[in-house]
Design a protein around this motif. Structure first.
Motif, PDB file in Angstrom:
ATOM      1  N   GLY A  25      -8.645  28.177  71.608  1.00 25.86           N
ATOM      2  CA  GLY A  25      -8.829  29.595  71.979  1.00 25.86           C
ATOM      3  C   GLY A  25      -9.677  30.231  70.981  1.00 25.86           C
ATOM      4  O   GLY A  25      -9.909  31.321  71.219  1.00 25.86           O
ATOM      5  N   VAL A  26     -10.208  29.536  69.822  1.00 24.27           N
ATOM      6  CA  VAL A  26     -11.124  30.151  69.124  1.00 24.27           C
ATOM      7  C   VAL A  26     -12.433  30.336  69.693  1.00 24.27           C
ATOM      8  O   VAL A  26     -12.888  29.339  70.530  1.00 24.27           O
ATOM      9  CB  VAL A  26     -11.363  29.183  67.694  1.00 24.27           C
ATOM     10  N   THR A  27     -12.885  31.608  69.762  1.00 23.24           N
ATOM     11  CA  THR A  27     -14.085  31.955  70.293  1.00 23.24           C
ATOM     12  C   THR A  27     -15.388  32.258  69.347  1.00 23.24           C
ATOM     13  O   THR A  27     -16.392  32.636  69.852  1.00 23.24           O
ATOM     14  CB  THR A  27     -14.019  33.017  71.573  1.00 23.24           C
ATOM     15  N   PHE A  28     -15.115  31.864  68.138  1.00 21.41           N
ATOM     16  CA  PHE A  28     -16.032  32.644  67.202  1.00 21.41           C
ATOM     17  C   PHE A  28     -16.462  31.513  66.149  1.00 21.41           C
ATOM     18  O   PHE A  28     -15.553  31.128  65.395  1.00 21.41           O
ATOM     19  CB  PHE A  28     -15.729  33.959  66.455  1.00 21.41           C
ATOM     20  N   LEU A  29     -17.696  30.946  65.919  1.00 24.20           N
ATOM     21  CA  LEU A  29     -17.763  29.910  65.104  1.00 24.20           C
ATOM     22  C   LEU A  29     -18.956  30.540  63.889  1.00 24.20           C
ATOM     23  O   LEU A  29     -20.091  30.877  64.344  1.00 24.20           O
ATOM     24  CB  LEU A  29     -18.430  28.607  65.521  1.00 24.20           C
ATOM     25  N   ASP A  30     -18.568  30.397  62.721  1.00 26.36           N
ATOM     26  CA  ASP A  30     -19.601  31.105  61.877  1.00 26.36           C
ATOM     27  C   ASP A  30     -20.071  29.894  60.802  1.00 26.36           C
ATOM     28  O   ASP A  30     -19.276  29.066  60.051  1.00 26.36           O
ATOM     29  CB  ASP A  30     -18.712  31.990  60.879  1.00 26.36           C
ATOM     30  N   THR A  31     -21.503  29.863  60.432  1.00 31.60           N
ATOM     31  CA  THR A  31     -21.894  28.920  59.773  1.00 31.60           C
ATOM     32  C   THR A  31     -23.122  29.551  58.842  1.00 31.60           C
ATOM     33  O   THR A  31     -23.348  30.591  59.058  1.00 31.60           O
ATOM     34  CB  THR A  31     -22.433  27.629  60.428  1.00 31.60           C
ATOM     35  N   CYS A  32     -23.909  28.848  58.192  1.00 37.79           N
ATOM     36  CA  CYS A  32     -25.158  29.326  57.470  1.00 37.79           C
ATOM     37  C   CYS A  32     -25.964  28.072  57.154  1.00 37.79           C
ATOM     38  O   CYS A  32     -25.577  27.017  57.130  1.00 37.79           O
ATOM     39  CB  CYS A  32     -24.406  29.966  56.211  1.00 37.79           C
ATOM     40  N   ASP A  33     -27.334  28.536  56.725  1.00 36.08           N
ATOM     41  CA  ASP A  33     -28.252  27.508  56.619  1.00 36.08           C
ATOM     42  C   ASP A  33     -28.011  26.943  55.425  1.00 36.08           C
ATOM     43  O   ASP A  33     -28.482  25.669  54.875  1.00 36.08           O
ATOM     44  CB  ASP A  33     -29.522  28.075  56.905  1.00 36.08           C
ATOM     45  N   ALA A  47     -20.930  19.442  67.264  1.00 38.77           N
ATOM     46  CA  ALA A  47     -19.652  19.927  67.871  1.00 38.77           C
ATOM     47  C   ALA A  47     -19.931  20.582  68.969  1.00 38.77           C
ATOM     48  O   ALA A  47     -19.007  20.789  69.934  1.00 38.77           O
ATOM     49  CB  ALA A  47     -19.009  20.701  66.903  1.00 38.77           C
ATOM     50  N   LEU A  48     -21.006  21.330  69.169  1.00 32.15           N
ATOM     51  CA  LEU A  48     -21.368  22.188  70.556  1.00 32.15           C
ATOM     52  C   LEU A  48     -21.506  21.493  71.692  1.00 32.15           C
ATOM     53  O   LEU A  48     -21.926  22.299  72.665  1.00 32.15           O
ATOM     54  CB  LEU A  48     -22.492  23.218  70.208  1.00 32.15           C
ATOM     55  N   GLN A  49     -22.003  20.261  71.705  1.00 37.93           N
ATOM     56  CA  GLN A  49     -22.205  19.427  72.810  1.00 37.93           C
ATOM     57  C   GLN A  49     -21.082  19.390  73.770  1.00 37.93           C
ATOM     58  O   GLN A  49     -19.868  19.894  73.725  1.00 37.93           O
ATOM     59  CB  GLN A  49     -22.665  18.048  72.331  1.00 37.93           C
ATOM     60  N   GLY A  50     -21.558  19.052  75.178  1.00 34.28           N
ATOM     61  CA  GLY A  50     -20.190  18.907  76.063  1.00 34.28           C
ATOM     62  C   GLY A  50     -19.891  20.176  76.581  1.00 34.28           C
ATOM     63  O   GLY A  50     -18.518  20.264  76.919  1.00 34.28           O
ATOM     64  N   GLY A  51     -20.601  21.202  76.730  1.00 35.95           N
ATOM     65  CA  GLY A  51     -20.112  22.594  76.989  1.00 35.95           C
ATOM     66  C   GLY A  51     -19.519  23.430  76.171  1.00 35.95           C
ATOM     67  O   GLY A  51     -19.170  24.705  76.386  1.00 35.95           O
ATOM     68  N   VAL A  52     -19.242  23.022  74.953  1.00 36.85           N
ATOM     69  CA  VAL A  52     -18.740  23.874  73.948  1.00 36.85           C
ATOM     70  C   VAL A  52     -19.476  25.162  73.548  1.00 36.85           C
ATOM     71  O   VAL A  52     -19.057  26.215  73.400  1.00 36.85           O
ATOM     72  CB  VAL A  52     -18.411  23.089  72.752  1.00 36.85           C
ATOM     73  N   ARG A  53     -20.752  24.982  73.645  1.00 38.55           N
ATOM     74  CA  ARG A  53     -21.589  26.147  73.462  1.00 38.55           C
ATOM     75  C   ARG A  53     -21.493  27.251  74.231  1.00 38.55           C
ATOM     76  O   ARG A  53     -21.353  28.554  73.701  1.00 38.55           O
ATOM     77  CB  ARG A  53     -23.202  25.765  73.114  1.00 38.55           C
ATOM     78  N   ASP A  54     -21.006  27.009  75.242  1.00 37.55           N
ATOM     79  CA  ASP A  54     -20.895  28.037  76.354  1.00 37.55           C
ATOM     80  C   ASP A  54     -19.578  28.893  76.320  1.00 37.55           C
ATOM     81  O   ASP A  54     -19.308  30.002  76.874  1.00 37.55           O
ATOM     82  CB  ASP A  54     -20.971  27.629  77.775  1.00 37.55           C
ATOM     83  N   LYS A  55     -18.760  28.384  75.323  1.00 39.74           N
ATOM     84  CA  LYS A  55     -17.406  28.923  75.077  1.00 39.74           C
ATOM     85  C   LYS A  55     -17.285  29.742  73.799  1.00 39.74           C
ATOM     86  O   LYS A  55     -16.291  30.266  73.640  1.00 39.74           O
ATOM     87  CB  LYS A  55     -16.189  27.972  75.121  1.00 39.74           C
ATOM     88  N   VAL A  56     -18.249  29.765  73.027  1.00 36.86           N
ATOM     89  CA  VAL A  56     -18.309  30.299  71.679  1.00 36.86           C
ATOM     90  C   VAL A  56     -19.400  31.513  71.461  1.00 36.86           C
ATOM     91  O   VAL A  56     -20.553  31.328  72.141  1.00 36.86           O
ATOM     92  CB  VAL A  56     -18.095  29.306  70.659  1.00 36.86           C
TER      93      VAL A  56
END
Length: 320
Positions: A25-33, A47-56
């Protein structure tokens, strides 16, 4: 996962953990260059492949530039050319056309904040970013930035033992309708295990340099943890869950981002959502970690924090 808190963790394990978090149920991912540098964004790309990108909602940052072979290894930059180049680099590494939230990681004191945000505004208009954020910015910097373009979120350190942002910054964000993203809500792991934390850290872990975890301060700060732990026992939860629940209870405009590298610890963090705190319990917790009882600053010399994030006036800027 990728830098600073010890050596990088195995990539397949971290991809699995990120996907586990999204499934939970996590919908917010935080990263940095700067995490790596660059390797955490590349990790998220997988990690965002396979439809994950659309969920976050995906957030990354710019502003810290590594300078090889220099005495000062990190340079803070907010000039327009760098802002644009950093954004385009992050988009490539993340494998996306746009990021939802793009933060200025630290404020460049040489560049008027209006100039930096002006370039970010252009990136919004071009569809490369959706929303603009700041991190470790002073109240006056936030106001000046917000006058150029809506600032959607401000990331700041907020936990039981880091509460000075409540004086000016949090009220300013709330006055302007800006969301608050609380990093290190567990005090860098201190509220998980107290003084024992230092024994579990590798020599590569940046937390070993934090003033509050130095021997002259750690024993005294350990007393704060003991009080929090005693209350957690009474509440039937872990001290980490109690400390994280305290941040959750600050309001619906506050989103804490506890970092973890283990599914077990992630599940424990999610359990904090079930911990309910009455006003008197909130006050009790705050009493345990009053500013006078916390020994040591957040960072050595408080480098690169909101306390010195003022920038020159716009009238001083000459576009080169």
């Amino acid at each position: 996962m990728s830098a600073f808190d010890g050596p990088p963790k195995p990539e397949p394990d971290m991809v699995a953990l990120i996907r586990h978090a999204v499934a939970a149920g996590v919908t917010f991912l935080d990263t940095c260059d700067v995490y790596g540098p660059h390797t955490n964004e590349l990790l998220l790309c997988k990690a965002l492949q396979g439809g994950v990108r659309d969920k976050v909602e995906l957030a990354t940052k710019f502003g810290k530039s590594f300078v090889p072979f220099a005495d000062v290894k990190v340079e803070i930059r907010g000039d327009p050319a760098y802002v644009r180049a950093a954004c385009e680099g992050s988009l490539r590494r993340l494998g996306v056309d746009s990021v939802d939230l793009y933060y200025q990681h630290r404020v460049d004191k040489r560049v008027p904040i209006e100039v930096t945000v002006g370039e970010l505004k252009k990136l919004v208009e071009e569809g490369k970013i959706k929303y603009i954020g700041l991190s470790e910015a002073s109240a006056s910097t936030i106001r000046r930035a917000h006058a150029v373009h809506l600032i959607t979120a401000v990331q700041l350190e907020w936990s039981l033992w880091s509460r000075d942002v409540e004086e000016e910054i949090v009220p300013t964000c709330r006055e302007l309708g800006i969301g608050i993203v609380a990093y290190s809500p567990l005090g860098g792991g201190f509220f998980c295990s107290g003084a024992k934390l230092i024994d579990s850290l590798s020599q590569q872990d940046i937390r070993k340099s934090l003033p509050r975890l130095q021997p002259e301060n750690l024993e005294k700060n350990g007393q704060i943890f003991d009080r929090v732990n005693a209350m957690a026992i009474r509440k039937g939860c872990t001290p980490a869950q109690l400390a994280l629940a305290w941040v959750h209870h600050q309001g619906t405009d506050v989103c804490p981002i506890p970092g973890t590298t283990k599914i077990e610890n992630f599940n424990n963090n999610v359990g904090a959502l079930s911990v309910k705190l009455a006003p008197e319990e909130m006050a009790e917790l705050e009493c345990y970690a009053a500013a006078a009882d916390v020994w040591g600053d957040r960072y050595p010399l408080m480098a690169n924090t909101w306390k010195d994030s003022e920038t020159p006036p716009l009238s001083s800027w000459k576009d080169e």
